[in-house]
Design a protein around this motif. Structure first.
Motif: not given
Length: 215
Positions: A71-76, A128-129
């Protein structure tokens, strides 16, 4: 021996208004360590959570399959172990629950494999994108798919991706769209999804190789 990530098959299944994608591959570490992996994501849903499996030690004591969400975690991205199995992979063993996986002595190796796969498997960059909701601005011709993408840049100041065809970019007709959608129509973008902020790539035609231009 050098580290090697080998991309395997990619399956795509229509699910409602979206597409479920599952990508498979094999991993060989610098000391010959073997692992198989699979990851997947489904577009057209409100939940932007992907899934993955990493398997090691098939047929050997300690062999196992580890399952996680991504999952998304602050831009990573970040991962969390889960109980529910995702896929069967060649090097995998018994499916571990999250508690069993946390207690496994090879868990640090599993996370290391995941990071290398996310770096080197081009489909993982696509996923990821999708997770991050990366935004692109496209010329009207590229957006309408009347021109192929010939120039891609990843802006250093705002992180925006630019997709330009043969016509000059015109801010008045530019269209905003998620980057992952562009890959659906032009899979050759898989080769440039790892451009760093400030970098760009260009080509002379839709069948020509990409040439990268560093920042």
């Amino acid at each position: 021996m050098s580290l090697k990530v080998t991309e395997g098959r990619l399956t795509e299944t229509r699910v409602g208004a979206g597409v479920e994608r599952r990508a498979f591959g094999e991993f060989v570490g610098p000391r010959g360590e073997l692992a198989s992996y699979a990851f997947g994501w489904t577009t057209g849903t409100e939940s932007h959570v992907a899934r993955l499996t990493v398997g090691i030690g098939a047929g050997n004591p300690g062999g196992a399959s580890f399952h996680a969400i991504v999952f998304d975690n602050e831009g990573s991205y970040a991962c969390s172990l889960v109980d529910e199995p995702f896929e069967r992979v060649p090097e995998g063993g018994p499916d571990l629950t999250a508690i069993e996986a946390r207690a496994h002595e090879d868990l640090p190796f599993i996370w290391w494999v995941v990071d290398r796969v996310m770096e080197r498997d081009r489909r993982a960059r696509w996923m990821k994108h999708w997770l991050l909701g990366s935004t692109s601005i496209q010329t009207g011709e590229v957006f309408e798919r009347t021109e192929p993408i010939l120039y891609v840049s990843h802006d250093a100041d705002d992180g925006l991706w630019q997709l330009i065809g043969a016509s000059d970019a015109n801010p008045a007709t530019g269209k905003l769209s998620h980057l992952h959608h562009a890959v659906e129509y032009d899979p050759t973008l898989l080769d440039v999804l790892d451009l760093q902020p400030g970098e760009s790539a260009y080509r002379t035609g839709p069948d020509a190789p990409w040439t990268r231009k560093p920042s």
